[in-house]
Structures are given as C-alpha cells and as structure tokens.
Design an enzyme around this catalytic site. Structure first.
Site, short mmCIF file in Angstrom:
data_model
loop_
_atom_site.label_atom_id
_atom_site.label_comp_id
_atom_site.label_asym_id
_atom_site.label_seq_id
_atom_site.Cartn_x
_atom_site.Cartn_y
_atom_site.Cartn_z
N HIS A 35 0.18 2.49 -3.55
CA HIS A 35 0.80 1.97 -2.34
C HIS A 35 1.94 1.00 -2.66
O HIS A 35 2.81 0.77 -1.83
CB HIS A 35 -0.23 1.33 -1.40
CG HIS A 35 -0.94 0.14 -1.94
ND1 HIS A 35 -2.13 0.22 -2.62
CD2 HIS A 35 -0.64 -1.18 -1.90
CE1 HIS A 35 -2.54 -0.99 -2.97
NE2 HIS A 35 -1.64 -1.86 -2.54
N ASP A 63 -4.81 6.22 -5.56
CA ASP A 63 -3.87 5.14 -5.25
C ASP A 63 -3.29 4.66 -6.58
O ASP A 63 -3.75 3.67 -7.14
CB ASP A 63 -4.60 4.02 -4.51
CG ASP A 63 -3.66 2.90 -4.06
OD1 ASP A 63 -2.44 3.03 -4.27
OD2 ASP A 63 -4.17 1.90 -3.51
N GLY A 77 -1.51 -9.54 -3.23
CA GLY A 77 -0.77 -9.77 -4.46
C GLY A 77 -1.47 -9.24 -5.68
O GLY A 77 -0.88 -9.06 -6.74
N SER A 133 -2.85 -6.30 -5.85
CA SER A 133 -2.74 -4.84 -5.89
C SER A 133 -2.15 -4.36 -7.21
O SER A 133 -1.13 -4.87 -7.67
CB SER A 133 -1.86 -4.34 -4.75
OG SER A 133 -2.59 -4.22 -3.57
N SER A 137 -6.86 -1.44 -5.74
CA SER A 137 -6.34 -0.73 -4.58
C SER A 137 -6.36 -1.62 -3.34
O SER A 137 -5.32 -1.97 -2.79
CB SER A 137 -7.14 0.55 -4.33
OG SER A 137 -6.71 1.20 -3.15
#
Length: 486
Positions: free
Chosen positions: A215, A245, A332, A334, A350
C-alpha cells in the site's frame, strides 16, 4: 485504494523450493512391530522455533487431509500438530517428532468456513484467521463494526456451526500504517507519505532494492531517504489489495550498498541471514519508523483482513495470506520488518488496530511470498543459493537459539535504543534484543559502530556505517536498511 501492479523490469521469477518428501519417508523402521509399540517409541522433538516451521511443513506433507494445523509451544519447545483423522495419521506425526492433538475441525472444514466468511461477511474492520491452538477460526471486529454490520457478522459466524469460529472485539480500528515516522518518504498530491523500509534485497536483474508494504508502493512511485530530499528509489512492483501487501522498490543508483540487516536502535543492528516461514506461537520482533523495536508472538497464519478503503468511503480493501500477531504498531510503521532475534526475515508490516500504549493486532505480509512473487533475493547479493529462501539452512551465526523464544523481555514502549543490545553475542545468548522498545531512538543518527558486528556472521565493518544521520549523497543509501527501519 485500488490494486496496482507496476510492470517488472525482468520477468524472471525466483521460485523457492521445499524438498518433497519421498515415499521412503513413510516407511517405519520395523514393519512387523505394532502401531502401539511404534507410538510408544516415538518421542516429541525439542526444537527451535525456526526448526518447528520446517517440521510443520514436513508433517503437513505426511498427513495430507488429516493435518489440521500446528503451533509452536515455546514453553516445552515442541511442535503441536492437530490431527483430524485416523490412527495412522497420528502415528506418522508422532514418528516425525511432533506432539499430536486430536481435533474435530479438519483443515478442509476450516477453509470452507473461511470462504463463507469471505462471501457473506467481507465487512470493513474485520479479519479472520485459523487459530490452531483452539482449532477454530478467530474472527476479529474493530470498533467500527456496530449495528447492522455487527449483526451480520455475528449471524454469519453462528451459521458456521458450533465450535467452528469465535468472535473477538478490538478496541482500535483496522488501518494501514502509512503516515508518520522518519523512514522513507514520498511527495504526493496532497502531502507527504511516510513508510518504513522492510528488508534490503537484490532484484532479479541484479540491482539493489528493498521490500516494503504494497500500500506504500501503490500510494507513491518514488521514494526519498528524507522528507525534503530528492528521490533515491523507484517502485518496480506493488501489490495491494488482493493476494498480499508488498512492493519491490529499486535504488536509482546501481552502486548503492544495501546490507542485509535491520537497525534496532542504539547503534546496533541484527544481521538478516535468510527468509523463513512464520509459525504460530513463535516469538518475533518488529521494527518500525514510528514506534521502534517491539516484540510479541505469531497468533495466526493465512489471515484475511478487510481494511476500510481509503479511496472509496463505502468500499473495502481485502488482503489475504497475512501473518497475524499481537505485536503493536502505529502509523508510519508500514512496511517495517518482522524478524527473529537470530536473523530470520519473516514479514512486512501491513496494518492492524490499536497502538503501542494499549496494544492491538498487527498483520504482516510474509517475506517468502513477496520474494517469490517479485523474483528478488534477500540481501545484497546471492544468499542461500539465490532464491531458495525457505529452508532452515546455514545461517551465519544462527547457531542454537535457546528455546527459539526469541523476543525476550520488555517489548512495548520506552527506550528503543538500549536493548537491541549486542548483535555480536552468540545465538545461544542473543542478549539485548530483549529490551526492545519504541520511542526514544535519538542515537539512530550516529551509528558509527553499527557495522562492527563480529560474531553475527563475522561482519566486521559492514559498510563502515558512520554518519547515518547525514543522508546526503550516495553514501546514505548504504544505511537504508538501518536508518529506514526504525
């Protein structure tokens, strides 16, 4: 947010292999002995968590349809295998060295129930994964699932039948952790996007690259090592939502040094030796650009998460095949790495619910799947034969992990510098990665000693990592996996 794939620069796919078990593996030592005698002779093996993953894959191949999941018991250091079937299956699992538990729900029944949930209860703010410790599907609903949505979810779960699934309420909200932190940055219309670098890898064409969340890769195409800096890397492939992801981002400078390690704060780093499959019950560490180092346990595999769509208020972004944990995370984080204290790469952050004050659930993209899909290999160069990333292989410094219970110590909050303590310690005593914490990582700017990792694969002076805080020029790229993962 819609699914997006950026074409690969090369079509080559590195396919990791797991050795097939020959028919000879099913032959027992004494064909004339009774099954009871053989079962009595079989003793459960004492295992590290990483070895438990290998044994689980072996036993699944032996049992076939009778296999109903497994998990690692860190207290006894044994693999517990659920068997839904005949005595022959039980015997085969015991002979392989597992603890056997007879259960009611087969894998086929649990998978069928999960398909029903996907068809009838794909509701934003929900997730589900098989919990092998209860032999049920654990369905989680966040704080947004109320009223008619809650009634629909509850009715669907009840319709699966008694003993098939349970519902858990989460106080937080399921979201992808895109903003916040000081990791990798991108300027997009409407502002900046910030994520965390996961693991440095080598792309299929030999160029240096890194993995992060899909993402993040869908949100922006070019990435910088500072909020106002020039781009240093470009997205090569990105998948989100759907079957994963993950994103592969290649460094624009082909001479970039991209060491295979994770910065854990305080000028220390953990060498990443190989990619591995996660095991339920396994102790894990997560590093993120907002909350730093935190620890926890794998609670489920092949999880499905239904995120509220960021582009369609009435839509849902469903992601499948994730690792579920009780590790905390915040915006943050991710893309940040999920790994073990002895250097196994497991996942990429994710999303999830909660925070590192109240706790919550966090989901991770398996690294093995991302590597296979992108054709990348772990680290800067040819590791483990360049693509066969699944084995329990030769890990530099991997040694004997005491109990495989790798997290150790205080995982939440606090002073992220201290403890990632001494990656130069032996694997039997990985002191230090046990005082993980999150917030105070002021020392991350000056990691002059981070390259001096004698003992963890003999990596003295990996890139001479002085001056990570000064991220101007090509030299900053060498520190990407260190300064971008905290």
């Amino acid at each position: 947010m819609s699914h997006k794939r950026i074409p690969k620069r090369k079509a080559a796919i590195a396919v990791g292999g797991v050795a097939a078990l020959g028919a000879a593996a099913l032959l027992l030592p004494n064909a004339n002995a009774s099954q009871d005698d053989k079962a009595a002779d079989a003793a459960p093996r004492t295992l590290r968590a990483n070895d438990a993953s290998d044994l689980a894959a072996q036993v699944r191949g032996l049992l076939g349809d009778a296999f109903a999941g497994s998990y690692y018991d860190s207290g006894s250091r044994q693999l517990v295998v659920n068997v839904a079937g005949d005595d022959d299956a039980t015997l085969r699992a015991q002979q392989a060295g597992a603890v056997v538990r007879r259960v009611d729900n087969s894998t086929a029944e649990l998978e069928s129930a999960a398909r029903t949930l996907r068809t009838e209860a794909t509701i934003p703010g929900t997730s589900w994964a098989v919990d092998p410790r209860t032999n049920r599907i654990l369905v989680t609903a966040d704080s947004t699932v109320t009223g008619a949505r809650w009634d629909r979810l509850e009715s669907t779960v009840q319709g699966l039948g008694s003993g098939m699934a349970t519902i858990k309420k989460s106080a937080g909200t399921f979201k992808t952790f895109v903003s916040g932190g000081d990791a990798v940055f991108s300027q997009v219309q409407g502002g900046a996007v910030r994520c965390s670098l996961g693991f440095n890898v080598t792309a299929s064409d030999g160029s240096p690259a890194f993995l992060t969340a899909g993402h993040c890769g869908v949100a922006a195409e070019t990435w910088s090592d500072s909020e106002t800096g020039q781009p240093i890397a470009t997205v090569d492939q990105a998948t989100f939502p759907g079957e994963g992801d993950f994103a592969l981002v290649t460094y624009d400078d082909a001479t970039t040094q991209a060491p295979s390690e994770v910065n854990v704060g305080g000028g220390q780093s953990v060498q990443i030796a190989q990619a591995a499959e996660a095991t339920v019950g396994q102790a894990v560490l997560r590093m993120g650009s907002t909350t730093g180092l935190n620890d926890g346990t794998v609670t489920g595999l092949d999880a499905t998460v239904n995120f509220q769509s960021e582009t369609d208020p009435s839509g849902v972004d469903t992601v499948t095949g994730l690792i579920q944990t009780d590790v905390c995370a915040e915006p943050g984080d991710s893309g940040g790495p999920l790994f073990t204290q002895d250097g196994n790469a497991l996942g990429l952050t994710s999303g999830g619910s909660g925070d590192c004050t109240s706790g919550g659930e966090t989901f991770f993209q398996p690294v093995t799947t991302a590597l296979q899909a992108t054709g990348a290999t772990l680290g800067a160069g040819d590791q483990n034969g360049g693509g066969d990333q699944n084995g329990g292989g030769d890990q530099a410094g991997g040694g004997d992990e005491a109990g495989g219970d790798g997290a150790g110590g205080d995982g939440a909050g606090g002073d992220g510098a201290g403890g990632a303590a001494d990656p130069s310690a032996s694997a039997e005593d990985p002191s230090g990665v046990g005082d993980p914490a999150g917030g105070d990582q002021a020392g991350a700017g000056d990691q002059s000693g981070a390259g001096d990792q004698t003992g963890t694969g003999d990596q003295t002076g990996t890139g001479d990592q002085t001056g990570i805080g000064d991220q101007s020029g090509t030299g900053a790229h060498a520190g990407a996996s260190r300064s971008r993962t905290h």
